[in-house]
Design a protein around this motif. Structure first.
Motif, PDB file in Angstrom:
ATOM      1  N   LEU A  10      38.061  34.124  32.981  1.00 21.38           N
ATOM      2  CA  LEU A  10      38.018  35.217  31.556  1.00 21.38           C
ATOM      3  C   LEU A  10      36.627  35.253  31.179  1.00 21.38           C
ATOM      4  O   LEU A  10      35.532  34.274  31.372  1.00 21.38           O
ATOM      5  CB  LEU A  10      38.399  34.098  30.751  1.00 21.38           C
ATOM      6  N   ASP A  11      36.156  36.517  31.176  1.00 23.78           N
ATOM      7  CA  ASP A  11      34.985  36.953  30.708  1.00 23.78           C
ATOM      8  C   ASP A  11      34.860  36.910  29.149  1.00 23.78           C
ATOM      9  O   ASP A  11      36.037  36.771  28.671  1.00 23.78           O
ATOM     10  CB  ASP A  11      34.745  38.198  31.117  1.00 23.78           C
ATOM     11  N   ILE A  12      33.733  37.187  28.435  1.00 24.10           N
ATOM     12  CA  ILE A  12      33.701  36.994  27.034  1.00 24.10           C
ATOM     13  C   ILE A  12      33.131  38.324  26.194  1.00 24.10           C
ATOM     14  O   ILE A  12      33.968  39.013  25.574  1.00 24.10           O
ATOM     15  CB  ILE A  12      32.892  35.803  26.610  1.00 24.10           C
ATOM     16  N   ASP A  13      31.904  38.648  26.714  1.00 22.28           N
ATOM     17  CA  ASP A  13      31.254  39.720  26.070  1.00 22.28           C
ATOM     18  C   ASP A  13      32.131  41.181  26.732  1.00 22.28           C
ATOM     19  O   ASP A  13      32.846  41.285  27.760  1.00 22.28           O
ATOM     20  CB  ASP A  13      30.024  40.086  26.555  1.00 22.28           C
ATOM     21  N   ARG A  14      32.415  41.999  25.505  1.00 21.35           N
ATOM     22  CA  ARG A  14      33.414  43.301  25.874  1.00 21.35           C
ATOM     23  C   ARG A  14      34.735  42.900  26.161  1.00 21.35           C
ATOM     24  O   ARG A  14      35.665  43.583  26.603  1.00 21.35           O
ATOM     25  CB  ARG A  14      32.811  43.995  26.680  1.00 21.35           C
ATOM     26  N   VAL A  15      34.982  41.585  26.228  1.00 23.97           N
ATOM     27  CA  VAL A  15      36.379  41.287  26.476  1.00 23.97           C
ATOM     28  C   VAL A  15      37.202  40.610  25.317  1.00 23.97           C
ATOM     29  O   VAL A  15      38.030  40.747  24.809  1.00 23.97           O
ATOM     30  CB  VAL A  15      36.621  40.309  27.583  1.00 23.97           C
TER      31      VAL A  15
END
Length: 202
Positions: free
Chosen positions: A36-41
């Motif tokens: 899992l990515d965080i920024d823009r996600v």
């Protein structure tokens, strides 16, 4: 709560943890892993710290739906892992989802990259440039060899060309727009069902 988004911070040195051995992972099924990515996600690109994780409820709702027993490991692949400890990042998630976050992807320094003799083991020459997929492959090799993985990310350029293991969250240049919106959550739900219960990719 975790520290503000990395783009508002000076760099910090935090040791990266591949797998949290103190977490009770006996109930986890490491045959399938979500990265899992965080920024823009989990929030839009252009937003203030007060909007961090504003899309998290959509992700959590989807994950609870496809994995009600909370058996699928989630690994943080975002740059946030360089600025926040794993407990700090877990604090942003509801407790039932936080317990599924088992670790973060590793980082390979330029010196370590130069020392690699067999790039085929990491996916060939593309792995030199496509760092996020390389980091995921390293994590899988160390902790879930032979398993399947799905990355949720907004940066296809960080992955091998036409990577079948990637769900791309569309990016937006409009302030406050982007991330896993309700519409994107439905698309992700379909992809997650395919990944977990259909034919996965290795």
């Amino acid at each position: 709560m975790p520290l503000p988004c990395p783009r508002y911070l000076p760099p910090r040195k935090i040791a990266l943890l591949g797998l949290d051995r103190e977490l009770d992972i006996r109930r986890m099924n490491f045959k399938k892993v979500i990265f899992l990515d965080i920024d823009r996600v989990l929030h839009p690109d252009v937003c203030g710290p007060e909007s961090n994780f504003c899309c998290l409820p959509n992700f959590c709702s989807m994950l609870r739906h496809v994995d009600p027993e909370h058996q699928i490991p989630v690994v943080i692949s975002s740059i946030w892992r360089h600025y926040n400890t794993l407990p700090q990042m877990r604090d942003a998630f509801p407790p039932d989802i936080a317990c599924q976050i088992v670790g973060v992807t590793p980082y390979m320094s330029p010196a370590e990259m130069e020392a690699v003799n067999d790039w085929d083991a990491l996916g060939g020459e593309q792995a030199r440039e496509k760092h996020r997929q390389r980091e995921i492959l390293l994590w899988m090799r160390n902790h879930a060899a032979g398993g399947q993985w799905l990355a949720i990310d907004d940066r296809p350029e960080y992955f091998f060309d036409d990577c079948p293991n990637l769900f791309v969250v569309p990016r937006s240049n409009r302030p406050g727009v982007g991330g896993i919106t309700t519409d994107i959550a439905f698309e992700l739900l379909a992809r997650m069902n395919l990944f977990l219960y259909g034919e996965g990719t290795t």
